[in-house]
Design an enzyme around this catalytic site. Sequence first.
Site, short mmCIF file in Angstrom:
data_model
loop_
_atom_site.label_atom_id
_atom_site.label_comp_id
_atom_site.label_asym_id
_atom_site.label_seq_id
_atom_site.Cartn_x
_atom_site.Cartn_y
_atom_site.Cartn_z
CG HIS A 40 42.11 45.84 54.35
ND1 HIS A 40 41.37 46.94 53.96
CD2 HIS A 40 42.71 45.37 53.21
CE1 HIS A 40 41.51 47.12 52.65
NE2 HIS A 40 42.32 46.18 52.18
CG ASP B 53 9.17 42.09 47.94
OD1 ASP B 53 10.37 41.76 48.00
OD2 ASP B 53 8.63 42.86 48.74
CD1 TRP C 154 42.54 37.73 52.99
CD2 TRP C 154 40.77 36.46 52.50
NE1 TRP C 154 42.65 37.33 51.68
CE2 TRP C 154 41.58 36.56 51.35
CE3 TRP C 154 39.59 35.72 52.44
CZ2 TRP C 154 41.25 35.93 50.15
CZ3 TRP C 154 39.27 35.09 51.23
CH2 TRP C 154 40.09 35.21 50.11
CB SER D 105 23.70 36.45 55.89
OG SER D 105 23.30 37.54 55.10
CB SER D 106 26.11 34.62 51.65
OG SER D 106 26.82 35.75 52.11
CG HIS E 4 39.69 30.16 41.80
ND1 HIS E 4 40.82 30.93 41.72
CD2 HIS E 4 39.13 30.22 40.57
CE1 HIS E 4 40.96 31.41 40.49
NE2 HIS E 4 39.94 30.99 39.78
CD GLU F 112 33.70 35.09 48.22
OE1 GLU F 112 33.53 36.20 48.71
OE2 GLU F 112 32.77 34.27 48.05
CE1 TYR G 105 36.41 34.13 37.22
CE2 TYR G 105 37.08 32.35 38.69
CZ TYR G 105 37.34 33.18 37.61
OH TYR G 105 38.52 33.05 36.92
CB SER H 273 26.43 42.89 30.67
OG SER H 273 27.61 42.13 30.68
CG HIS I 215 45.29 28.73 40.31
ND1 HIS I 215 44.38 28.95 39.31
CD2 HIS I 215 44.96 29.62 41.27
CE1 HIS I 215 43.56 29.93 39.64
NE2 HIS I 215 43.90 30.34 40.84
CG HIS I 216 44.64 30.04 45.10
ND1 HIS I 216 44.69 31.42 45.14
CD2 HIS I 216 43.53 29.74 44.37
CE1 HIS I 216 43.67 31.93 44.47
NE2 HIS I 216 42.95 30.93 44.00
CB THR J 127 37.49 35.56 31.86
OG1 THR J 127 37.15 34.63 32.88
CG2 THR J 127 37.55 36.96 32.47
CE LYS K 228 30.75 36.81 31.67
NZ LYS K 228 30.74 35.42 31.24
NE ARG L 256 50.44 36.91 49.51
CZ ARG L 256 49.26 36.40 49.21
NH1 ARG L 256 48.21 37.18 49.11
NH2 ARG L 256 49.12 35.10 48.97
#
Length: 728
Positions: free
Chosen positions: A68, A97, A132, A162-163, A246, A248, A250, A261, A295-296, A321, A324, A443
């Site tokens: 998941h 294009d 994950w 790919s990315s 981290h 990722e 953003y 926006s 911080h993780h 953040t 915004k 969890r």
Amino acid sequence: MSGPTETRGLYAWFATVDHKKIGILYLLTALVFFIIGGCEALVMRLQLAGPGADLVSPETFNELFTMHGTTMIFLVVMPVLTGFANYFVPLMIGARDMAFPRLNALGFWLFPFGGFLLHFSLVAGGAPAAGWFAYTPLSETPFSSSLGTDYWIIALLVLGISSVATAINMIATVLTLRATGMSIRRLPLFVWMTFVTAILIILALPVLNASIVMLFIDRQLETHFFTVAGGGNTVMWQHFFWTFGHPEVYILVLPAFGMISEVIPVFSRKPIFGYEFVAASTVAIAVLSFGVWAHHMFAVGLGHTFDLVFVAGSMLIAIPTGVKIFNWIATMWRGSLRFTTAMLYAVAFLIEFVIGGLSGITFAAAPIDWQTTDTYYVVAHFHYVIFGGSAFGILAATHYWFPKITGRLLSERLGKAHFWTMVVGFNLTFFVQHFLGLMGMPRRVFTYPDLPGWGPLNMVSTIGAFLMAASVLMLLVNIVVSLRRGKVAGDNPWEAWTLEWATTSPPDAHNFHEVPPVRGRRPLYDLGHGGASGAPTPEDASEPTLDKNAVCVWSLVASEASFFVILIFAYVFYNANLAGGGPTAASTLDLRTVSIYTACLLSSSFTLWLSERAQDRGDHAGSSRWLAATIALGLIFLVGQAREYIGLWQSGVTLSSNLFATTFFTLTGFHGLHVTAGLVALAIVLGRALAGDFKKRPSSTLRAVGVYWHFVDVVWVVVFTVVYLRAR
């Protein structure tokens, strides 16, 4: 300029290089994976609906939450954002294009292939079950012996390629194909944030690629990067993973910021408040995102000083953040608001994302983090940021841009019913999980005891999940019905201001018959209110001057540099703390012989420079000769590296001998692969030169390939210094 030839039928979709069709393919494929990932979530919620349930086994539950999480992040949210970017970025900057249409098609087809590899593990010995995030040692062979984790690694490598390919293409498109007058300061904010996201991708994804390559080598070749028995360090995996993880967050959220926006100003009938602050804060977020990974890891025990540094960084990143949020609110303030479904989702985005952001700030306080880490409080926070942020932004964009993609409007009546069902279901599902976490529910558990409050709150969460599923079904019905019988939208049903609304709905194959003049950040508004007829400024006549091949190769170099930084750091770290004895670099490496091969490789940069100079003078024969010399010197280096490897293997030093061998062969081996790739590229250029291609028309191909070759040589200078000279 002629546009792409329009082909009809199913074959057109398989063979297309049209950015719009590729964007739609991204969206449709991601929808399939979203249904799969959503069903996995529903099964988990049914298992957790009451205490002591046995709907699925612990092993199956681990596989479900691993699949998941991986599916939703890498196969749903990222591809959906990429799909919208593929479709709309060229339109919004007035391009025909993407910069490299074939590369764009390759980037897409790698995506379903990666998803297939991930899910093929289900019939190849069992799905991955290490989460994950694949923490070691759980993801190492002794604890995850099935092929599921290996398929997870290979799938993520494919998706990472790919990315990165798509991000490089996006950077080149934005920098080189903007319409006249579309300066960087006039970019629509969705384009701007997609551009910054692409930079994050080329810097962050290679960190993940390098990390999972090391894990794969551990699993398949019995090396010791993350195995304690061989001297490796399991915590190092967390450092590497969250250095990617981290940014990722953003990568998943910044494009949604761009969507919001675009939506809020149009339905507030006001330009975005503080465009410069929104754009600059995006850059600040991107920079700061690479400095807060630990911080993780507050509960790992990194030390008081280390924790304080990352506490400060985590607090600091909340500032851009928050800027915004105030910009979006100020845009709506005293605006002429139209609460369409798209606008409702934009407003809901603000509320849900702020809740997720506030709970995220609590994690920045290390003592609070120690109490709430690995509890359902983290699950709630994460989903408020990713689903309440990215998904709500995507839903706003879906209702906003659906008319442009299809030529028809979605039903507002059904859309608002879908909206309220989604908002209620989402908050029922995840808001109560904050309380479950504070009550101590961990969890990643497949069941739980019948403790006070746990059962009822989990039941509420499960009911909310099924309400969300019903909401998704309503959206699908709305899409299908609107495609058949929806109201015809026209070119600009929202009276919006950016260039995509100047085309037909849906756009023609070549996008524009004529690109409107760009004199500001709202070109269609200017066109309708006389703003395009004033005295021109130098910015109005600005055109991109960068070569797309150069931008592409420099972006690739930045990405590859990120990959090598991780490998070099691993070598330095592990050999500064060498464990397990055995041969060391000083006793096994032949510095004198390697120096000769190094001189050959470095000389190849000089001969390539001479080839470039000769081409600039029109001396094509001389250019080819120097290019052939470059290839010969590169081949000598590879032969020398092969001889060194053979000598080490004959002396008993193999990849799995110890940490030195593990890190040495991995670092130098990947450099050798890059040398090989560079030689292939140089050989192709030489073949084109001998065929006379460069006599007919000037080309920047040689110079672009040269940048890559010089980069490979620079990397070897660092490797030679760190590995060989440092050993002496």
